[in-house]
Motif scaffolding. Structure first.
Motif, PDB file in Angstrom:
ATOM      1  N   PHE A 197       0.822  -1.208   0.000  1.00  0.00           N
ATOM      2  CA  PHE A 197       0.000   0.000   0.000  1.00  0.00           C
ATOM      3  C   PHE A 197       0.860   1.264   0.000  1.00  0.00           C
ATOM      4  CE2 PHE A 197      -3.497   2.563   2.257  1.00  0.00           C
ATOM      5  CZ  PHE A 197      -4.124   2.848   1.062  1.00  0.00           C
ATOM      6  N   THR A 198       2.003   1.213   0.676  1.00  0.00           N
ATOM      7  CA  THR A 198       2.884   2.393   0.710  1.00  0.00           C
ATOM      8  C   THR A 198       3.371   2.785  -0.681  1.00  0.00           C
ATOM      9  OG1 THR A 198       3.592   2.028   2.999  1.00  0.00           O
ATOM     10  CG2 THR A 198       5.061   3.319   1.595  1.00  0.00           C
ATOM     11  N   PRO A 199       3.965   1.848  -1.459  1.00  0.00           N
ATOM     12  CA  PRO A 199       4.366   2.247  -2.825  1.00  0.00           C
ATOM     13  C   PRO A 199       3.176   2.634  -3.701  1.00  0.00           C
ATOM     14  CG  PRO A 199       4.677  -0.118  -2.501  1.00  0.00           C
ATOM     15  CD  PRO A 199       4.424   0.479  -1.152  1.00  0.00           C
ATOM     16  N   PHE A 200       2.006   2.055  -3.430  1.00  0.00           N
ATOM     17  CA  PHE A 200       0.812   2.438  -4.193  1.00  0.00           C
ATOM     18  C   PHE A 200       0.478   3.908  -3.938  1.00  0.00           C
ATOM     19  CE2 PHE A 200      -3.770   3.079  -4.573  1.00  0.00           C
ATOM     20  CZ  PHE A 200      -4.035   2.545  -5.821  1.00  0.00           C
ATOM     21  N   LEU A 201       0.516   4.318  -2.671  1.00  0.00           N
ATOM     22  CA  LEU A 201       0.213   5.710  -2.324  1.00  0.00           C
ATOM     23  C   LEU A 201       1.285   6.662  -2.841  1.00  0.00           C
ATOM     24  CD1 LEU A 201      -1.040   5.263   1.361  1.00  0.00           C
ATOM     25  CD2 LEU A 201      -2.434   5.775  -0.654  1.00  0.00           C
ATOM     26  N   ALA A 252     -14.772  -6.936  -3.623  1.00  0.00           N
ATOM     27  CA  ALA A 252     -14.159  -7.003  -4.954  1.00  0.00           C
ATOM     28  C   ALA A 252     -14.358  -5.692  -5.705  1.00  0.00           C
ATOM     29  CB  ALA A 252     -14.753  -8.171  -5.745  1.00  0.00           C
ATOM     30  N   ILE A 253     -15.570  -5.149  -5.643  1.00  0.00           N
ATOM     31  CA  ILE A 253     -15.853  -3.873  -6.320  1.00  0.00           C
ATOM     32  C   ILE A 253     -14.974  -2.754  -5.768  1.00  0.00           C
ATOM     33  CG2 ILE A 253     -17.615  -2.094  -6.658  1.00  0.00           C
ATOM     34  CD1 ILE A 253     -19.691  -4.382  -6.705  1.00  0.00           C
ATOM     35  N   SER A 254     -14.807  -2.722  -4.445  1.00  0.00           N
ATOM     36  CA  SER A 254     -13.997  -1.663  -3.828  1.00  0.00           C
ATOM     37  C   SER A 254     -12.540  -1.723  -4.300  1.00  0.00           C
ATOM     38  CB  SER A 254     -14.069  -1.753  -2.300  1.00  0.00           C
ATOM     39  OG  SER A 254     -13.365  -2.879  -1.811  1.00  0.00           O
ATOM     40  N   LEU A 255     -12.029  -2.929  -4.496  1.00  0.00           N
ATOM     41  CA  LEU A 255     -10.657  -3.058  -4.976  1.00  0.00           C
ATOM     42  C   LEU A 255     -10.527  -2.601  -6.434  1.00  0.00           C
ATOM     43  CD1 LEU A 255      -9.472  -6.457  -3.415  1.00  0.00           C
ATOM     44  CD2 LEU A 255      -8.639  -4.168  -2.874  1.00  0.00           C
ATOM     45  N   SER A 285     -10.067   6.242  -8.101  1.00  0.00           N
ATOM     46  CA  SER A 285     -10.443   7.305  -7.167  1.00  0.00           C
ATOM     47  C   SER A 285      -9.240   8.138  -6.736  1.00  0.00           C
ATOM     48  CB  SER A 285     -11.107   6.692  -5.919  1.00  0.00           C
ATOM     49  OG  SER A 285     -10.198   5.859  -5.227  1.00  0.00           O
ATOM     50  N   THR A 286      -8.056   7.813  -7.263  1.00  0.00           N
ATOM     51  CA  THR A 286      -6.841   8.484  -6.790  1.00  0.00           C
ATOM     52  C   THR A 286      -6.718   9.934  -7.260  1.00  0.00           C
ATOM     53  OG1 THR A 286      -5.627   7.537  -8.676  1.00  0.00           O
ATOM     54  CG2 THR A 286      -5.532   6.331  -6.589  1.00  0.00           C
ATOM     55  N   PHE A 287      -7.562  10.365  -8.199  1.00  0.00           N
ATOM     56  CA  PHE A 287      -7.491  11.745  -8.679  1.00  0.00           C
ATOM     57  C   PHE A 287      -8.009  12.739  -7.641  1.00  0.00           C
ATOM     58  CE2 PHE A 287     -11.769  10.419  -9.721  1.00  0.00           C
ATOM     59  CZ  PHE A 287     -12.548  11.548  -9.482  1.00  0.00           C
ATOM     60  N   SER A 288      -8.733  12.223  -6.634  1.00  0.00           N
ATOM     61  CA  SER A 288      -9.315  13.092  -5.610  1.00  0.00           C
ATOM     62  C   SER A 288      -9.045  12.484  -4.235  1.00  0.00           C
ATOM     63  CB  SER A 288     -10.822  13.236  -5.825  1.00  0.00           C
ATOM     64  OG  SER A 288     -11.453  13.812  -4.705  1.00  0.00           O
ATOM     65  N   ILE A 289      -8.340  13.203  -3.385  1.00  0.00           N
ATOM     66  CA  ILE A 289      -8.018  12.669  -2.060  1.00  0.00           C
ATOM     67  C   ILE A 289      -9.273  12.373  -1.237  1.00  0.00           C
ATOM     68  CG2 ILE A 289      -7.008  13.274   0.176  1.00  0.00           C
ATOM     69  CD1 ILE A 289      -4.651  14.459  -1.248  1.00  0.00           C
ATOM     70  N   PRO A 290     -10.267  13.288  -1.168  1.00  0.00           N
ATOM     71  CA  PRO A 290     -11.481  12.952  -0.401  1.00  0.00           C
ATOM     72  C   PRO A 290     -12.194  11.711  -0.929  1.00  0.00           C
ATOM     73  CG  PRO A 290     -11.382  15.309  -0.838  1.00  0.00           C
ATOM     74  CD  PRO A 290     -10.303  14.682  -1.656  1.00  0.00           C
ATOM     75  N   LEU A 291     -12.291  11.590  -2.253  1.00  0.00           N
ATOM     76  CA  LEU A 291     -12.951  10.418  -2.834  1.00  0.00           C
ATOM     77  C   LEU A 291     -12.150   9.152  -2.538  1.00  0.00           C
ATOM     78  CD1 LEU A 291     -15.285   9.364  -4.598  1.00  0.00           C
ATOM     79  CD2 LEU A 291     -13.802   9.697  -6.600  1.00  0.00           C
ATOM     80  N   PHE A 292     -10.834   9.255  -2.642  1.00  0.00           N
ATOM     81  CA  PHE A 292      -9.990   8.093  -2.377  1.00  0.00           C
ATOM     82  C   PHE A 292     -10.129   7.634  -0.924  1.00  0.00           C
ATOM     83  CE2 PHE A 292      -6.067   6.092  -0.951  1.00  0.00           C
ATOM     84  CZ  PHE A 292      -5.929   5.074  -1.891  1.00  0.00           C
ATOM     85  N   ILE A 293     -10.185   8.595  -0.012  1.00  0.00           N
ATOM     86  CA  ILE A 293     -10.335   8.244   1.408  1.00  0.00           C
ATOM     87  C   ILE A 293     -11.627   7.470   1.636  1.00  0.00           C
ATOM     88  CG2 ILE A 293     -10.751   9.210   3.712  1.00  0.00           C
ATOM     89  CD1 ILE A 293      -8.736  11.401   3.037  1.00  0.00           C
ATOM     90  N   ASN A 336       4.529  -2.019 -11.723  1.00  0.00           N
ATOM     91  CA  ASN A 336       3.413  -1.073 -11.737  1.00  0.00           C
ATOM     92  C   ASN A 336       2.440  -1.411 -10.617  1.00  0.00           C
ATOM     93  OD1 ASN A 336       1.377   0.700 -12.302  1.00  0.00           O
ATOM     94  ND2 ASN A 336       1.020   0.003 -14.409  1.00  0.00           N
ATOM     95  N   VAL A 337       2.446  -0.616  -9.566  1.00  0.00           N
ATOM     96  CA  VAL A 337       1.588  -0.897  -8.415  1.00  0.00           C
ATOM     97  C   VAL A 337       0.115  -0.638  -8.716  1.00  0.00           C
ATOM     98  CG1 VAL A 337       3.346  -0.498  -6.667  1.00  0.00           C
ATOM     99  CG2 VAL A 337       2.030   1.434  -7.542  1.00  0.00           C
ATOM    100  N   THR A 338      -0.177   0.111  -9.770  1.00  0.00           N
ATOM    101  CA  THR A 338      -1.581   0.393 -10.075  1.00  0.00           C
ATOM    102  C   THR A 338      -2.322  -0.855 -10.556  1.00  0.00           C
ATOM    103  OG1 THR A 338      -1.010   1.064 -12.333  1.00  0.00           O
ATOM    104  CG2 THR A 338      -1.089   2.792 -10.645  1.00  0.00           C
ATOM    105  N   ASN A 339      -1.577  -1.906 -10.936  1.00  0.00           N
ATOM    106  CA  ASN A 339      -2.219  -3.160 -11.355  1.00  0.00           C
ATOM    107  C   ASN A 339      -2.679  -4.004 -10.175  1.00  0.00           C
ATOM    108  OD1 ASN A 339      -1.730  -2.646 -14.089  1.00  0.00           O
ATOM    109  ND2 ASN A 339       0.314  -3.565 -13.994  1.00  0.00           N
ATOM    110  N   MET A 340      -2.149  -3.738  -9.011  1.00  0.00           N
ATOM    111  CA  MET A 340      -2.384  -4.627  -7.867  1.00  0.00           C
ATOM    112  C   MET A 340      -3.842  -4.688  -7.419  1.00  0.00           C
ATOM    113  SD  MET A 340       1.052  -4.220  -5.591  1.00  0.00           S
ATOM    114  CE  MET A 340       2.601  -4.884  -6.205  1.00  0.00           C
ATOM    115  N   PRO A 341      -4.569  -3.571  -7.342  1.00  0.00           N
ATOM    116  CA  PRO A 341      -5.968  -3.678  -6.949  1.00  0.00           C
ATOM    117  C   PRO A 341      -6.789  -4.554  -7.886  1.00  0.00           C
ATOM    118  CG  PRO A 341      -5.237  -1.420  -6.721  1.00  0.00           C
ATOM    119  CD  PRO A 341      -4.140  -2.156  -7.426  1.00  0.00           C
ATOM    120  N   ALA A 342      -6.505  -4.509  -9.196  1.00  0.00           N
ATOM    121  CA  ALA A 342      -7.236  -5.361 -10.141  1.00  0.00           C
ATOM    122  C   ALA A 342      -6.915  -6.832  -9.898  1.00  0.00           C
ATOM    123  CB  ALA A 342      -6.897  -4.968 -11.577  1.00  0.00           C
ATOM    124  N   VAL A 343      -5.624  -7.122  -9.657  1.00  0.00           N
ATOM    125  CA  VAL A 343      -5.231  -8.500  -9.367  1.00  0.00           C
ATOM    126  C   VAL A 343      -5.901  -8.963  -8.073  1.00  0.00           C
ATOM    127  CG1 VAL A 343      -3.293 -10.030  -8.812  1.00  0.00           C
ATOM    128  CG2 VAL A 343      -3.035  -8.257 -10.566  1.00  0.00           C
TER     129      VAL A 343
END
Length: 387
Positions: free
Chosen positions: A222-226, A276-279, A285-293, A353-360
């Motif tokens: 999660f740290t490298p993802f953030l 599963a949907i949340s992942l 949702s990373t374009f907006s900090i409030p939405l991502f939270i 690429n850490v952005t692939n991890m939530p899909a996996v």
């Protein structure tokens, strides 16, 4: 809340802290004991492996011991393990202490679950189990930051001294307020191991394992993802971890309450589907900090919401061997954590690429959903046959 359940939940927090608390202080431990960080990391690996195996084995071997007496004996062993860790002059002795604390922690957690399930009414069983899992999840997600803070202030050994002191408190409270718990019908170890042949419950264990695997595919990195997706500083990363931890702690209680209202079987599918949907949605949702939270806290809350409903479903499905199955399910949780961390590592090393991890992770949770659906369909068929 039943005071007895609260005390068992507090004990679950105490013993749960010892598993991942070393994760954030490995460099300090490695330096003090003159080993590499990679070698020190074995303290976590060995703990998880011993924990996964020890739960069901020790539960079976101690089946004839009165539950309260066994609980207190196990807490004393856990206390001795932490005192040994505090005084360990060498890595080898600390590793031995970790084996001792892993085995005793596994049995304490399983006893907390089985005692709770036995002493409360069926209508509040899922909710009560949710409080135990709230304790387990809080220790796992908050153990790392607590370990870092205490180590920075007093040194790494003081972490285990503090856990030992908390254990003494648990021993006193359990001895005073928990009544004797009569043993359930004792099944030979060979019979209990054969209980895994029950495909309905075996697929339920697989659902637990794959859900935690999907979760830790993302959470372990999660740290490298953030850092990559949101360019967050270390300070804000710690804030996000804290918010995630709050959501995860609440997740156990939420899952138990949902199962009490909707029933365990329906809740299992709802939680897995939503998880599963949340992942899958997380990277978008990373374009907006409030939405991502918001998405992050939904993910965090759901990450520990399944366990109470799953445990209640297991008890409903096979009451005769439910104690050992609760232990197996807790072991499946540990295997899922290890599997998810491994899968995440492979994905990260192969793609970078850490952005692939939530899909996996989401795909793995879908596998968990399918396993749960298979288990639930078997339960329906069994009832129809009986009719």
């Amino acid at each position: 809340m039943d005071l007895r359940v609260l005390l068992l939940a507090v004990s679950a927090v105490t013993v749960g802290l010892v598993e991942l608390v070393v994760g954030g202080i490995l460099p300090v431990i490695a330096d003090d004991l003159n080993v590499s960080i990679a070698t020190a990391g074995q303290l976590i690996t060995v703990f998880a492996l011993v924990y996964a195996v020890a739960g069901p084995v020790l539960l079976s071997l101690t089946a004839k011991v009165e539950r309260k007496k066994l609980y207190l004996i196990t807490l004393v062993v856990f206390l001795l393990g932490n005192i040994l860790t505090y005084f360990s002059p060498t890595f080898g002795l600390m590793m031995a202490a970790r084996v001792l604390t892993a085995a005793s922690a596994a049995l304490v957690i399983v006893l907390s679950l089985t005692i709770t399930a036995r002493m409360v009414e069926p209508r509040v069983r899922a909710k009560s189990l949710g409080y135990i899992y709230m304790g387990i999840s809080s220790s796992l997600v908050l153990g790392v930051p607590i370990g870092i803070v205490v180590t920075n202030a007093f040194g790494w050994r003081s972490v285990f001294l503090g856990i030992a002191i908390l254990t003494v408190g648990s021993i006193v409270l359990i001895a005073k307020f928990l009544e004797k718990i009569p043993n359930a019908k004792v099944q030979p170890l060979s019979v209990q191991l054969k209980a895994l042949a029950n495909k309905k419950i075996f697929f339920a264990h697989l659902a637990t394992m794959f859900m935690l695997a999907g979760h830790y595919t993302v959470y372990a990195y999660f740290t490298p993802f953030l850092e990559t997706t949101m360019k967050l500083s270390p300070y804000w990363i710690s804030v996000f971890y804290f918010l995630f931890g709050l959501a995860a702690v609440a997740g156990g209680a939420f899952g138990g309450g949902l199962a009490s209202r909707l029933g365990s079987k329906r809740s299992i599918l709802i939680i897995l589907g939503a998880f599963a949907i949340s992942l899958f949605a997380l990277p978008y949702s990373t374009f907006s900090i409030p939405l991502f939270i918001i998405f992050m806290m939904i993910w965090g809350g759901l990450s520990w919401a399944l366990a109470p409903a799953q445990q209640d479903y297991i008890i409903q499905s096979d009451s005769v061997t439910s104690d050992v199955h609760q232990s197996f399910n807790n072991s499946a949780l540990q295997v899922g954590i290890a599997l998810g961390s491994g899968v995440g590592g492979v994905v990260f090393s192969q793609t970078g690429n850490v952005t692939n991890m939530p899909a996996v992770g989401g795909v793995i949770v879908i596998i968990a959903f399918l396993c749960a659906a298979i288990s639930l369909s078997m339960a329906v068929k069994t009832r129809q046959t009986a009719m």
